[in-house]
Design an enzyme around this catalytic site. Structure first.
Site, PDB file in Angstrom:
ATOM      1  N   ARG A 132      16.145  -3.211  -2.115  1.00  0.00           N
ATOM      2  CA  ARG A 132      17.453  -2.622  -1.841  1.00  0.00           C
ATOM      3  C   ARG A 132      18.590  -3.219  -2.656  1.00  0.00           C
ATOM      4  O   ARG A 132      19.751  -3.002  -2.361  1.00  0.00           O
ATOM      5  CB  ARG A 132      17.777  -2.741  -0.352  1.00  0.00           C
ATOM      6  CG  ARG A 132      16.872  -1.851   0.455  1.00  0.00           C
ATOM      7  CD  ARG A 132      17.016  -2.055   1.949  1.00  0.00           C
ATOM      8  NE  ARG A 132      15.783  -1.747   2.626  1.00  0.00           N
ATOM      9  CZ  ARG A 132      15.327  -0.530   2.835  1.00  0.00           C
ATOM     10  NH1 ARG A 132      16.016   0.519   2.431  1.00  0.00           N
ATOM     11  NH2 ARG A 132      14.169  -0.326   3.435  1.00  0.00           N
TER      12      ARG A 132
ATOM     13  N   HIS B 110       5.546  -0.607  -5.907  1.00  0.00           N
ATOM     14  CA  HIS B 110       6.490   0.512  -5.834  1.00  0.00           C
ATOM     15  C   HIS B 110       7.829   0.041  -6.386  1.00  0.00           C
ATOM     16  O   HIS B 110       8.285  -1.054  -6.054  1.00  0.00           O
ATOM     17  CB  HIS B 110       6.627   0.972  -4.379  1.00  0.00           C
ATOM     18  CG  HIS B 110       7.265   2.318  -4.224  1.00  0.00           C
ATOM     19  ND1 HIS B 110       8.583   2.557  -4.555  1.00  0.00           N
ATOM     20  CD2 HIS B 110       6.770   3.501  -3.801  1.00  0.00           C
ATOM     21  CE1 HIS B 110       8.856   3.838  -4.322  1.00  0.00           C
ATOM     22  NE2 HIS B 110       7.780   4.429  -3.870  1.00  0.00           N
TER      23      HIS B 110
ATOM     24  N   TYR C  62      14.500   0.824  -4.827  1.00  0.00           N
ATOM     25  CA  TYR C  62      15.124   2.126  -4.535  1.00  0.00           C
ATOM     26  C   TYR C  62      16.326   2.481  -5.407  1.00  0.00           C
ATOM     27  O   TYR C  62      16.605   3.657  -5.614  1.00  0.00           O
ATOM     28  CB  TYR C  62      15.581   2.151  -3.075  1.00  0.00           C
ATOM     29  CG  TYR C  62      14.443   2.070  -2.090  1.00  0.00           C
ATOM     30  CD1 TYR C  62      13.398   2.998  -2.136  1.00  0.00           C
ATOM     31  CD2 TYR C  62      14.406   1.083  -1.115  1.00  0.00           C
ATOM     32  CE1 TYR C  62      12.353   2.919  -1.234  1.00  0.00           C
ATOM     33  CE2 TYR C  62      13.354   1.006  -0.210  1.00  0.00           C
ATOM     34  CZ  TYR C  62      12.336   1.927  -0.269  1.00  0.00           C
ATOM     35  OH  TYR C  62      11.303   1.857   0.617  1.00  0.00           O
TER      36      TYR C  62
ATOM     37  N   HIS D 113       9.822   6.590  -8.487  1.00  0.00           N
ATOM     38  CA  HIS D 113      10.508   7.823  -8.127  1.00  0.00           C
ATOM     39  C   HIS D 113      11.248   8.292  -9.366  1.00  0.00           C
ATOM     40  O   HIS D 113      11.752   7.488 -10.141  1.00  0.00           O
ATOM     41  CB  HIS D 113      11.515   7.573  -7.000  1.00  0.00           C
ATOM     42  CG  HIS D 113      10.856   7.340  -5.681  1.00  0.00           C
ATOM     43  ND1 HIS D 113      11.535   6.894  -4.570  1.00  0.00           N
ATOM     44  CD2 HIS D 113       9.572   7.488  -5.280  1.00  0.00           C
ATOM     45  CE1 HIS D 113      10.695   6.785  -3.553  1.00  0.00           C
ATOM     46  NE2 HIS D 113       9.502   7.127  -3.965  1.00  0.00           N
TER      47      HIS D 113
ATOM     48  N   GLU E 206       5.814   9.727  -9.228  1.00  0.00           N
ATOM     49  CA  GLU E 206       5.591  10.278  -7.885  1.00  0.00           C
ATOM     50  C   GLU E 206       6.319  11.611  -7.748  1.00  0.00           C
ATOM     51  O   GLU E 206       7.504  11.729  -8.080  1.00  0.00           O
ATOM     52  CB  GLU E 206       6.083   9.297  -6.812  1.00  0.00           C
ATOM     53  CG  GLU E 206       5.908   9.876  -5.403  1.00  0.00           C
ATOM     54  CD  GLU E 206       6.131   8.858  -4.290  1.00  0.00           C
ATOM     55  OE1 GLU E 206       6.502   7.712  -4.581  1.00  0.00           O
ATOM     56  OE2 GLU E 206       5.911   9.238  -3.129  1.00  0.00           O
TER      57      GLU E 206
ATOM     58  N   ASP F  80       2.340  12.471  -3.314  1.00  0.00           N
ATOM     59  CA  ASP F  80       2.692  12.183  -1.929  1.00  0.00           C
ATOM     60  C   ASP F  80       2.550  13.484  -1.138  1.00  0.00           C
ATOM     61  O   ASP F  80       3.170  14.495  -1.476  1.00  0.00           O
ATOM     62  CB  ASP F  80       4.132  11.652  -1.876  1.00  0.00           C
ATOM     63  CG  ASP F  80       4.534  11.220  -0.470  1.00  0.00           C
ATOM     64  OD1 ASP F  80       4.438  12.047   0.449  1.00  0.00           O
ATOM     65  OD2 ASP F  80       4.956  10.059  -0.308  1.00  0.00           O
TER      66      ASP F  80
ATOM     67  N   HIS G 272       5.760  14.874   0.439  1.00  0.00           N
ATOM     68  CA  HIS G 272       6.628  15.484  -0.579  1.00  0.00           C
ATOM     69  C   HIS G 272       6.055  16.813  -1.069  1.00  0.00           C
ATOM     70  O   HIS G 272       6.799  17.743  -1.386  1.00  0.00           O
ATOM     71  CB  HIS G 272       6.818  14.537  -1.767  1.00  0.00           C
ATOM     72  CG  HIS G 272       7.367  13.183  -1.391  1.00  0.00           C
ATOM     73  ND1 HIS G 272       7.514  12.158  -2.290  1.00  0.00           N
ATOM     74  CD2 HIS G 272       7.799  12.695  -0.194  1.00  0.00           C
ATOM     75  CE1 HIS G 272       8.014  11.084  -1.672  1.00  0.00           C
ATOM     76  NE2 HIS G 272       8.177  11.391  -0.398  1.00  0.00           N
TER      77      HIS G 272
ATOM     78  N   HIS H 187      -0.422   9.143  -1.880  1.00  0.00           N
ATOM     79  CA  HIS H 187       0.383   8.697  -0.740  1.00  0.00           C
ATOM     80  C   HIS H 187       0.100   9.666   0.386  1.00  0.00           C
ATOM     81  O   HIS H 187       0.458  10.837   0.310  1.00  0.00           O
ATOM     82  CB  HIS H 187       1.879   8.737  -1.077  1.00  0.00           C
ATOM     83  CG  HIS H 187       2.365   7.533  -1.805  1.00  0.00           C
ATOM     84  ND1 HIS H 187       3.656   7.406  -2.249  1.00  0.00           N
ATOM     85  CD2 HIS H 187       1.717   6.384  -2.139  1.00  0.00           C
ATOM     86  CE1 HIS H 187       3.790   6.218  -2.846  1.00  0.00           C
ATOM     87  NE2 HIS H 187       2.639   5.594  -2.801  1.00  0.00           N
TER      88      HIS H 187
ATOM     89  N   ASP I 153      12.547  14.605   2.910  1.00  0.00           N
ATOM     90  CA  ASP I 153      11.662  13.470   2.684  1.00  0.00           C
ATOM     91  C   ASP I 153      11.608  12.616   3.945  1.00  0.00           C
ATOM     92  O   ASP I 153      12.203  11.564   4.020  1.00  0.00           O
ATOM     93  CB  ASP I 153      12.170  12.658   1.485  1.00  0.00           C
ATOM     94  CG  ASP I 153      11.227  11.528   1.119  1.00  0.00           C
ATOM     95  OD1 ASP I 153      10.169  11.397   1.774  1.00  0.00           O
ATOM     96  OD2 ASP I 153      11.550  10.758   0.198  1.00  0.00           O
TER      97      ASP I 153
ATOM     98  N   HIS J  49       8.787  11.072   6.472  1.00  0.00           N
ATOM     99  CA  HIS J  49       7.361  10.873   6.719  1.00  0.00           C
ATOM    100  C   HIS J  49       7.070  10.873   8.225  1.00  0.00           C
ATOM    101  O   HIS J  49       7.906  10.500   9.028  1.00  0.00           O
ATOM    102  CB  HIS J  49       6.892   9.543   6.124  1.00  0.00           C
ATOM    103  CG  HIS J  49       7.104   9.466   4.637  1.00  0.00           C
ATOM    104  ND1 HIS J  49       6.721   8.392   3.889  1.00  0.00           N
ATOM    105  CD2 HIS J  49       7.662  10.338   3.767  1.00  0.00           C
ATOM    106  CE1 HIS J  49       7.038   8.610   2.622  1.00  0.00           C
ATOM    107  NE2 HIS J  49       7.613   9.772   2.516  1.00  0.00           N
TER     108      HIS J  49
ATOM    109  N   GLU K  26       2.333   5.547   4.022  1.00  0.00           N
ATOM    110  CA  GLU K  26       3.732   5.115   4.157  1.00  0.00           C
ATOM    111  C   GLU K  26       4.316   5.789   5.395  1.00  0.00           C
ATOM    112  O   GLU K  26       5.413   6.315   5.371  1.00  0.00           O
ATOM    113  CB  GLU K  26       4.551   5.534   2.936  1.00  0.00           C
ATOM    114  CG  GLU K  26       4.027   5.078   1.602  1.00  0.00           C
ATOM    115  CD  GLU K  26       4.760   5.739   0.444  1.00  0.00           C
ATOM    116  OE1 GLU K  26       5.239   5.040  -0.440  1.00  0.00           O
ATOM    117  OE2 GLU K  26       4.850   6.961   0.420  1.00  0.00           O
TER     118      GLU K  26
HETATM  119 ZN   LIG Z   1       8.858   9.961   0.847  1.00  0.00          ZN
HETATM  120 ZN   LIG Z   2       5.454   8.160  -1.363  1.00  0.00          ZN
END
Ligand SMILES: [Zn+2]
Ligand SMILES: [Zn+2]
Length: 282
Positions: free
Chosen positions: A39, A69, A72, A109, A144, A177, A180, A214, A227, A229, A259
């Site tokens: 973050r 990963h 963000y 991403h 992704e 994913d 997604h 994913h 988005d 999950h 996830e």
């Molecule tokens: Zn997601």
């Molecule tokens: Zn993902």
């Protein structure tokens, strides 16, 4: 079954190598992680002893695949010069960290073109990858697919394929994913729809490019672009869809990363039990 590579995204503990203890205590055979606080922009460089203990723990774990990963904040598609620069530096640094730790895959991403159009987004993401992959190495960048939020890049197979075409390295693949996929409008809720969707993926991208899955259920319905999950079997994808995906050609050779929402160890156990109950036999 024992051959399946199943794991969660595990959070960083006190030390970077603690992810292996966490994953193994959950009964996992692979894992996804961050190598630093996801973050923020700032991070500390890895020191030699961290690298050494990480590699030792991995060796002991016997994990064939380890997945990282991206943090963000970077936006690899950004048309804003200052953000573009910072994001590219973050990607270069993350690839470097993966190389040192011996991490196989780095999931990224693709970000937002912020209204400048998909062409700009595709070009910017590809260039960021080209810069990050200039040095020799082993870590593979995985693009992704996105849920198709406004201005997002990479929700369509065509977009993933066009980015890959512009990357001058073999070290690029795709992480699909499932949440997604559904949110961006690809139907994966039944055996037939999975076949249709994957056939399209094969013709536009190629199944050999799909290197990580994913596996997340989705709170939002098909085409919702949400988005969000959900735990396996509790969302709009549903178990029939997941069953069919797991039976699709070659999927079981890939790391399958969950996830899904975490409340406590109970949700982890439930998701793993659900997943085990629908794994192909043999
Ligand atoms: Zn997601
Ligand atoms: Zn993902």
């Amino acid at each position: 079954m024992s051959k399946a590579y199943i794991g969660f995204h595990v959070s960083l503990g006190k030390s970077i190598d603690s992810v292996f203890d966490t994953a193994q205590s959950m009964g996992c055979t692979t894992l996804q992680m961050f190598t630093r606080n996801p973050r923020g922009w700032k991070f500390k460089d890895l020191n030699e002893s961290q690298v050494k203990s990480f590699r030792e723990k991995r060796e002991k774990s016997g994990f064939r695949f380890v997945v990282d990963h991206m943090p963000y904040l970077p936006n690899l598609a950004s048309p804003v010069k200052s953000v573009m620069k910072k994001s590219r530096e973050a990607l270069v640094a993350e690839v470097e960290r993966c190389e040192r730790l011996g991490i196989d895959y780095l999931v990224v991403h693709l970000g937002s073109h912020m209204g400048k159009g998909i062409e700009t987004g595709i070009r910017n993401v590809a260039e960021a990858c080209n810069i990050a992959l200039k040095r020799r190495g082993k870590t593979v960048i995985l693009l992704e697919n996105s849920a198709g939020q406004k201005n997002s890049v990479g929700s369509k197979f065509e977009e993933l394929s066009r980015i890959i075409d512009k990357i001058r390295s073999r070290r690029v693949g795709v992480c699909l994913d499932t949440c997604h996929l559904l949110a961006s409008g690809y139907d994966i809720r039944s055996e037939n729809s999975v076949k249709e969707t994957m056939k399209e993926f094969e013709s536009k991208v190629g199944i050999e490019r799909l290197l990580v899955l994913h596996m997340n259920d989705s709170k939002g319905d098909i085409g919702s672009n949400l988005d969000r999950h959900e735990n396996l079997g509790k969302g709009k994808v549903g178990l029939e869809g997941f069953k069919a995906i797991l039976r699709y050609n070659g999927i079981m050779d890939r790391p399958i990363i969950l996830e899904t929402p975490y409340r406590d160890m109970k949700t982890v156990k439930e998701d793993l039990e659900t997943l085990r109950s629908i794994l192909p036999k043999g």
